[in-house]
Design an enzyme around this catalytic site. Structure first.
Site, PDB file in Angstrom:
ATOM      1  N   GLU A  71      34.225  31.224  43.313  1.00  0.00           N
ATOM      2  CA  GLU A  71      34.911  32.315  44.013  1.00  0.00           C
ATOM      3  C   GLU A  71      33.928  33.291  44.657  1.00  0.00           C
ATOM      4  O   GLU A  71      34.251  33.938  45.655  1.00  0.00           O
ATOM      5  CB  GLU A  71      35.850  33.065  43.065  1.00  0.00           C
ATOM      6  N   PHE A 133      46.753  35.023  28.924  1.00  0.00           N
ATOM      7  CA  PHE A 133      45.744  34.062  29.355  1.00  0.00           C
ATOM      8  C   PHE A 133      45.322  34.364  30.798  1.00  0.00           C
ATOM      9  O   PHE A 133      46.161  34.515  31.666  1.00  0.00           O
ATOM     10  CB  PHE A 133      46.300  32.641  29.246  1.00  0.00           C
ATOM     11  N   GLN A 134      44.030  34.434  31.007  1.00  0.00           N
ATOM     12  CA  GLN A 134      43.445  34.726  32.326  1.00  0.00           C
ATOM     13  C   GLN A 134      43.910  36.057  32.903  1.00  0.00           C
ATOM     14  O   GLN A 134      44.014  36.210  34.106  1.00  0.00           O
ATOM     15  CB  GLN A 134      43.681  33.575  33.310  1.00  0.00           C
ATOM     16  N   LYS A 183      52.250  36.850  39.394  1.00  0.00           N
ATOM     17  CA  LYS A 183      52.837  35.551  39.698  1.00  0.00           C
ATOM     18  C   LYS A 183      54.340  35.658  39.953  1.00  0.00           C
ATOM     19  O   LYS A 183      54.877  35.016  40.860  1.00  0.00           O
ATOM     20  CB  LYS A 183      52.560  34.590  38.533  1.00  0.00           C
ATOM     21  N   MET A 503       9.529  38.315  46.354  1.00  0.00           N
ATOM     22  CA  MET A 503       9.480  39.770  46.476  1.00  0.00           C
ATOM     23  C   MET A 503       9.215  40.412  45.111  1.00  0.00           C
ATOM     24  O   MET A 503       8.457  41.386  45.016  1.00  0.00           O
ATOM     25  CB  MET A 503      10.795  40.290  47.068  1.00  0.00           C
TER      26      MET A 503
END
Lengths: 641, 181
Positions: A71, A133-134, A183, A503
């Protein structure tokens, strides 16, 4: 971004005129709203809580979905897409880990004012707060790194929220907006009526033109100035004020310094354009800023990387600051005239009446500083006499960028990662057009390069796009090679591979007594890796091979290509203003004469019985005031590249 | 350094308090007190923010508050005549021997006793910050069992009001809007 706004508003009107109500699910309403905002591509990754929307996408073939491999890639791609055109980029992810993986990309877009809209699924409204969940509080997490965000709690507000999200993302000072949709809201059905009346947000009204009194005060300072300099930032290109900038500079004969994100504000071939300022900016540019009697800061925000020590920054100058964000005025640097407004409008207001007597002496001084810089220049045409610091038979990262600039005719969109290669890009790839350099400036996000380049290419398929990345940052998001292959995105990848976090290594060399802790990297064979993805690839380790490799890459017109440039391990980006030091207190590369002198002294020291003989200190290197603990004494003398 | 009193009209939307509170932390603003409540309009809440700072810092807070989409209007009440009040509830130890003394102090301060028990009194006192502080100092020797303060609230005097004209609540939003503070 004003053109874009108008175009989309018109599209809205056209799309919104047919108001016969249809019953749609929340997920379908999301898709309908995306279409009305002119979205053609969505970067994302499916998962449980966003599944209804992914199912609805099957009914909207006009919305092309790009499946990323992470993502984070989706938010960077949306960002790259947005930066290449100014259109709003869209990323989509599921709840919980999907949403948190977007976070780095959102923060990157926030720091660089890039317009993206992120749509995340959320657990059903009834489960919010139950540690389902999630489940994660993504609106809470992204509160400080979004311009605004929404948790949609009913399907009735969905169309309006979507419309506001795009409006807020693209107008004023652009930025990321996140819309979190539970949802059950995606599944519910409601009559879809797309609002057609103008958006009214009582607490949100981006400024347009400047107040007349402020304009008068600015004109007066410009008229009286003897050593003025314009500091042009990202805001110029975002406002589309490039032509006005050039006209103002020409009419009043004022040189222009660019911030990193300001590259492209004006052609770097323009005689009044000095190049980049700041920590790794041109020494002549930093000297000019410090010696100026007037700074005209346009769409930039006096970041610590461009000011150095604020207490000594441009001490003898008056200051004019124009920005669309009122909170930027007097934030880091206190100014004499602060103008809040859209740069296009403000510059037009200034242009009409600006007058100033040119001062040749000022340009002469800048030319002297520039001549000194040229002496120290390390990247020279292959057939010219080389700087003695160039190691025999070694390829320099800086040379790669310079040659890439030449062999792409300076016309590519380049997308960089973060680190040394990014600074070489800024120094050696001279951009002519706005939106042609895409780089993470504010947040400095390693891993930005490849996904942002994919987004940029999909946004501007007509343009040649190069992802210039280091071996460190590339490995943070290189899983997106699969996305590039799956979508057949014709992005050319150039890895500046020095086997080091270059760097960081440079800072360790300068400020941590050369303790190279955790910066050497054992890398995979990047060519074999590319082959595993079926990507055409070649390795380059000599300067003479660059042209052919670049040509071969450019001849591929479908799918990605990859060049592994194996470069000198311990190359340094010069000049460098140590963090917190005065802007003109730069660590410089020695001139050829200084370099030879130091080489002789070292040879003498090596023969002498006392091996602790202090090494000579090159001029202008006394970073005693810096934030870093150890002052670097023999900077640049050992690794003179 | 001076005391700055800012009044902010904000949309009564989910998360607006979190946004403002987050701003204080995110930009290192040091706040003395923050009080939030409804206004005469359902769709608006009003915040009173008190901070001890120089005026540049207060300006910076005003600008940053305006960056929040839900913030409709911010006023610096410092710069105009305004009325300022704070309320405290103070539970003071008071036995039969010294109860009279405490009650006398309350009378002098025009504080109200709203609860009496064998060992203590609960006192309600309203006024400007200085009055509240003087009162608590004077009753401290008796023993303050617990106390709570509302934080300051303020209104401009006379015709001075925070601008909210032109604000039209959106229908679908109003339907979805709940009491969200």
């Amino acid at each position: 971004m004003s053109d874009e706004t108008t175009a989309t508003d018109q599209a809205n009107e056209e799309a919104g005129t047919s108001t016969d109500a249809v019953v749609l699910t929340g997920a379908e309403i999301v898709c309908e709203c995306l279409l009305r905002e002119g979205v053609d591509i969505v970067f994302g990754y499916p998962g449980g809580a966003i599944l209804p929307t992914y199912d609805a996408l099957t009914k909207y073939p006009q919305l092309h979905h790009v499946l990323t491999r992470h993502e984070q890639g989706a938010s960077h791609m949306a960002d790259g897409y947005a930066r290449a055109t100014g259109k709003v980029g869209v990323a989509m992810a599921t709840s919980g880990p999907g949403a948190t993986n977007l976070v780095t990309g959102i923060a990157t877009a926030m720091m660089d004012s890039s317009p993206i809209v992120c749509i995340t699924g959320q657990v059903p409204t009834g489960a919010i707060g139950s540690d389902a969940f999630q489940e994660t509080d993504v609106t809470g997490i992204t509160l400080p790194i979004t311009k605004h965000n929404y948790l949609v709690t009913s399907i009735e507000e969905l169309p309006e929220v979507m419309r506001e999200a795009f409006h807020i993302a693209r107008t004023g000072r652009p930025g990321p907006v996140l819309v979190d949709i539970p949802k059950d809201v995606q599944i519910q059905e409601a009559e879809f009526v797309y609002p057609t009346e103008p958006i009214e947000l009582p607490g949100y009204s981006p400024p347009r033109a400047a107040r007349a009194r402020q304009v008068d005060a600015a004109l007066e300072l410009i008229r009286k100035s003897k050593r003025p300099i314009i500091l042009a930032g990202h805001g110029i290109s975002m406002a589309g004020a490039n032509r006005e900038l050039a006209q103002l500079a020409e009419k009043a004969q004022i040189p222009i310094a660019l911030t990193l994100l300001g590259k492209g504000a004006i052609s770097e071939h323009h005689p009044l354009c000095l190049g980049m300022m700041g920590m790794h900016g041109g020494a002549e540019v930093n000297h000019a800023i410090q010696q100026a009697d007037l700074l005209i800061a346009l769409g930039m925000r006096f970041d610590d990387r461009v000011t150095g020590n604020l207490a000594t920054y441009a001490r003898d100058s008056r200051k004019i600051h124009v920005d669309i964000d009122p909170s930027e005025i007097n934030k880091n640097v206190t100014v004499d005239v602060g103008i809040v407004g859209d740069l296009g409008e403000v510059l037009s207001q200034l242009l009409d009446r600006v007058e100033r007597r040119p001062n040749e002496a000022w340009f002469d001084r800048i030319a002297e500083w520039r001549a000194d810089s040229e002496l120290r220049e390390i990247v020279r045409p292959a057939d010219a006499p080389q700087h003695p610091a160039v190691p025999e038979g070694k390829l320099l990262g800086a040379q790669v960028i310079r040659d890439l600039f030449e062999f792409t005719d300076g016309e590519a969109i380049t997308v960089t990662d973060v680190g040394q290669h990014q600074m070489w890009e800024a120094q050696y790839y001279h951009h002519e057009r706005p939106h042609s350099l895409i780089t993470s400036g504010g947040l400095g996000t390693m891993g930005f390069g490849l996904p942002a380049a994919i987004g940029a290419k999909m946004s501007r398929p007509d343009q040649e796009v190069w992802a210039i990345v280091g071996d460190g940052g590339f490995q943070m998001t290189m899983m997106e090679l699969a996305t590039a292959v799956q979508e057949q995105v014709n992005v050319h990848i150039a890895i500046i591979n020095n086997g080091f976090l270059g760097m960081v290594r440079q800072w360790q060399e300068f400020f941590y007594e050369e303790r190279y802790n955790q910066t050497p990297m054992v890398n995979p064979d990047f060519c074999k890796l590319a082959e595993a993805y079926g990507i055409p690839t070649v390795r380059v380790s000599e300067r003479g091979q660059i042209e052919e490799a670049v040509k071969a890459s450019r001849s591929q017109t479908a799918g990605p290509t990859l060049i592994d440039f194996v470069v000198e391990k311990e190359e340094i980006v010069f000049p460098m203003v140590p963090a917190g030091a005065d802007l003109d207190d730069m660590i410089r590369r020695p001139t050829p004469e200084e370099f030879e002198q130091q080489r002789r002294e070292r040879a003498v020291a090596a023969k002498a019985p006392e091996p602790q003989t202090p090494e000579s200190t090159p001029p202008e290197s006394k970073p005693s005031e810096s934030e870093e603990p150890a002052a670097a004494a023999a900077l640049g003398s050992r690794f003179g590249v | 350094m001076a005391k700055h009193i800012l009044a902010a009209l904000v949309e009564n939307r989910p998360g607006v308090l979190a946004r403002v509170a987050n701003l204080f932390r995110r930009r290192s603003f040091n706040i003395d007190s923050l009080s939030v409540g409804r206004t005469q309009r359902d769709e608006m809440s009003r915040m009173t923010i008190v901070m001890e700072s120089d005026s540049a810092e207060a300006d910076r807070l005003v600008k940053n508050l305006y960056k929040l989409v839900d913030v409709v209007h911010v006023d610096h009440l410092h710069s105009q005549p305004s009325v300022v009040r704070e309320m405290a509830l103070v539970k003071v130890k008071a036995s039969s021997e010294n109860r009279r003394e405490v009650i006398q102090l309350c009378d002098i301060f025009r504080a109200r006793i709203i609860d009496v028990s064998a060992e203590s009194l609960v006192v309600e006192i309203t006024g400007e910050e200085e009055k509240l502080e003087n009162f608590t100092e004077l009753v401290r020797p008796f023993g303050i069992v617990e106390m709570v303060r509302t934080g300051m609230i303020a209104l401009g005097r006379g015709g001075h009001t925070l601008k909210d004209e032109g604000f039209k609540p959106n229908r679908s939003r109003a339907a979805a809007r709940r009491n969200v503070l």
